[in-house]
Design a protein around this motif. Structure first.
Motif, mmCIF file in Angstrom:
data_model
loop_
_atom_site.group_PDB
_atom_site.id
_atom_site.type_symbol
_atom_site.label_atom_id
_atom_site.label_comp_id
_atom_site.label_asym_id
_atom_site.label_seq_id
_atom_site.Cartn_x
_atom_site.Cartn_y
_atom_site.Cartn_z
ATOM 1 N N UNK A 1 -8.123 23.766 -92.877
ATOM 2 C CA UNK A 1 -6.964 22.893 -93.108
ATOM 3 C C UNK A 1 -7.270 21.411 -92.882
ATOM 4 N N UNK A 2 -8.336 21.128 -92.179
ATOM 5 C CA UNK A 2 -8.624 19.735 -91.804
ATOM 6 C C UNK A 2 -8.810 18.804 -93.017
ATOM 7 N N UNK A 3 -9.587 19.187 -94.050
ATOM 8 C CA UNK A 3 -9.738 18.274 -95.192
ATOM 9 C C UNK A 3 -8.408 17.899 -95.846
ATOM 10 N N UNK A 4 -7.509 18.856 -95.928
ATOM 11 C CA UNK A 4 -6.192 18.582 -96.537
ATOM 12 C C UNK A 4 -5.406 17.576 -95.709
ATOM 13 N N UNK A 5 -5.460 17.751 -94.370
ATOM 14 C CA UNK A 5 -4.748 16.835 -93.477
ATOM 15 C C UNK A 5 -5.329 15.425 -93.560
ATOM 16 N N UNK A 6 -6.656 15.380 -93.633
ATOM 17 C CA UNK A 6 -7.315 14.072 -93.711
ATOM 18 C C UNK A 6 -6.925 13.347 -95.001
ATOM 19 N N UNK B 1 -1.445 8.251 -96.941
ATOM 20 C CA UNK B 1 -0.383 7.552 -96.193
ATOM 21 C C UNK B 1 -0.849 6.156 -95.783
ATOM 22 N N UNK B 2 -2.114 6.065 -95.333
ATOM 23 C CA UNK B 2 -2.661 4.768 -94.919
ATOM 24 C C UNK B 2 -2.763 3.824 -96.128
ATOM 25 N N UNK B 3 -3.223 4.364 -97.275
ATOM 26 C CA UNK B 3 -3.335 3.533 -98.488
ATOM 27 C C UNK B 3 -1.970 3.043 -98.950
ATOM 28 N N UNK B 4 -0.962 3.936 -98.884
ATOM 29 C CA UNK B 4 0.395 3.534 -99.278
ATOM 30 C C UNK B 4 0.914 2.425 -98.373
ATOM 31 N N UNK B 5 0.610 2.557 -97.067
ATOM 32 C CA UNK B 5 1.072 1.538 -96.115
ATOM 33 C C UNK B 5 0.365 0.208 -96.370
ATOM 34 N N UNK B 6 -0.953 0.318 -96.663
ATOM 35 C CA UNK B 6 -1.707 -0.903 -96.951
ATOM 36 C C UNK B 6 -1.161 -1.591 -98.202
ATOM 37 N N UNK B 7 -0.862 -0.786 -99.250
ATOM 38 C CA UNK B 7 -0.292 -1.332 -100.492
ATOM 39 C C UNK B 7 1.054 -1.986 -100.215
ATOM 40 N N UNK C 1 -4.150 13.715 -96.739
ATOM 41 C CA UNK C 1 -2.757 13.245 -96.625
ATOM 42 C C UNK C 1 -2.678 11.976 -95.778
ATOM 43 N N UNK C 2 -3.460 11.991 -94.695
ATOM 44 C CA UNK C 2 -3.471 10.813 -93.821
ATOM 45 C C UNK C 2 -4.013 9.598 -94.562
ATOM 46 N N UNK C 3 -5.092 9.809 -95.371
ATOM 47 C CA UNK C 3 -5.685 8.713 -96.139
ATOM 48 C C UNK C 3 -4.689 8.132 -97.130
#
Length: 447
Positions: free
Chosen positions: A11-16, A22-28, A18-20
């Motif tokens: 499950x870890x790759x999927x979580x990573x 979310x971070x890109x959306x926040x940066x945008x 999603x986190x990436x």
């Protein structure tokens, strides 16, 4: 056994991922916010610079030109026009200047200050698209259609202190792109600054006009004091001259039957009689100057009085090859004055104008109303008045026509008549040549 609450390695790759995301959306989001923030700072700086530049302009004509050019330059539009309230008495905002719009589209277009359009713009105090404006106020008054005829796409109210100073309209952008929310926000902020600069220019012009009227009034008072002193002296001299003059005229009347045209002394008799008559005329003028005849005061249409006087003198003007240009609207407010005395004033001005154009020329007669006054202007294309004589021409006995028999009382009498009616008369030179006499009289108060 696997402990609950922990992710499996699968499950870890999927979580990573999603986190990436979310971070890109926040940066945008932060980047866009930063870009918008920087744009607002730049817009505010631009508005500050525009305001700083325009605040130094106190002449309305130059200011309006600059406002139009600024709006066109900032928005990239094909054209712009501006309406202002020229006179509070008229209750209208009239389009007075435009750039990039043909004159036949905007000239003469106006909006009622108390009408739905102006009142809505005053309440809104924000730029609005013409299409939305039409939806908001409807088309009963036809004012939205007037703006559409000017090719308006965006309408910007210019208001300050709950007063609509003007309306700025912009046509579509040259690029063909629509106006964005940022454009509307920028123009709304800019409009507040433009309205302040227009208010400053209006107050400056009011103060300047007030100072001119104050100076005219002070000069008028000085002249009137001189007139009073000289008038009293003139009347005394006239009375003293009148007595021996009457005796001379009586003896001339006794001599007349004894002379025939063939008598060698007859030419001398004729010269004496003409000169005595001339002295008698001057004496009458002196007495009239000191004690003007009482005339009936009545509500007067200044345009009508001036027009009638021009008609009376038209033959003499025409024979002197003088073209008369009349602009005498009949919708002006009435004044309280003596019609006969006003005709005397205007006849004197027309006669003077004819004398200064011996080879012919143009004579303009104009009437207008402004700030509780009605004005009449008589302007010629003669040689003008020598600068050193401008302050002297209303003084009794001052004349530049001594060799033509001028007494120097004509303009003094005019000054007395206009002053008695609560008005002002002044003279000024015109460019490139000629002179103009301005008569300014207070409007009759409505009861």
């Amino acid at each position: 056994m696997r402990m609950s609450g922990f992710d499996t390695p699968e499950q870890l790759p999927e979580k990573v991922e999603l986190l990436r995301q979310a971070v890109e959306a926040k940066i945008t989001q932060l980047t866009e916010a930063n870009r918008a923030h920087r744009r607002k700072i730049f817009d505010l700086y631009t508005i500050f610079e525009i305001s700083r530049h325009l605040n130094g302009m106190l002449e309305t004509e130059s200011l309006l030109d600059s406002i139009l050019l600024t709006a066109i330059g900032q928005m990239g539009t094909g054209g712009a026009a501006i309406a202002i309230q020229q006179s509070p008495e008229e209750g209208k905002l009239v389009f007075v200047k435009a750039k990039g719009i043909s004159n036949n589209r905007w000239e003469g277009v106006s909006c009622e200050a108390g009408g739905p359009l102006c009142q809505f713009l005053l309440r809104r105090n924000q730029a609005i698209l013409l299409k939305e404006l039409g939806e908001r106020i409807g088309s009963q008054t036809g004012e939205v259609e007037k703006l559409a005829a000017i090719e308006a796409e965006l309408v910007i109210p210019l208001s300050v202190k709950n007063r609509l100073e003007g309306i700025l309209i912009l046509t579509g952008k040259i690029s063909g792109l629509p106006y964005s929310e940022n454009d509307i926000e920028f123009l709304s902020i800019l409009a507040n600054q433009l309205a302040v600069t227009m208010e400053n220019a209006r107050l400056y012009e009011m103060e300047k006009n007030t100072n001119v009227r104050l100076r005219d009034t002070q000069n008028q008072l000085i002249r009137l004091e001189k007139l009073a002193a000289l008038g009293e002296l003139s009347a005394t001299i006239a009375h003293e001259v009148n007595n021996p003059l009457g005796i001379i005229k009586n003896y001339l009347a006794l001599i007349a039957p004894q002379l025939t045209p063939e008598d060698p002394n007859y030419p001398f008799y004729q010269v004496i009689k003409e000169e005595v008559d001339r002295i008698a005329k001057i004496v009458r003028q002196l007495l009239d100057f000191y004690r003007p005849k009482a005339e009936e005061i009545a509500p007067v249409d200044l345009s009508q009085i001036l027009d009638e006087t021009v008609v009376l003198f038209e033959k003499q003007l025409s024979s002197s090859n003088i073209e008369v240009i009349k602009n005498l609207p009949r919708s002006l407010p009435k004044i309280e004055a003596s019609p006969a005395q006003l005709k005397q004033v205007f006849l004197n001005l027309l006669m003077n104008a004819r004398e200064v154009m011996p080879e012919g020329g143009k004579l303009e007669v104009i009437t207008r109303s402004e700030n509780g006054y009605v004005e009449a202007e008589v302007a010629d294309t003669g040689e003008g008045i020598a600068p050193e004589n401008l302050e002297k021409i209303f003084e009794p006995f001052f004349t530049t026509k001594r060799e033509k028999g001028g007494t120097g009382l004509g303009l003094s009498v005019c000054l007395g008549i206009i002053s008695k009616s609560g008005g002002i008369i002044r003279a000024q030179n015109r460019t490139p040549k000629g002179a103009a006499f301005l008569v300014r009289l207070p409007v009759k108060e409505k009861i």
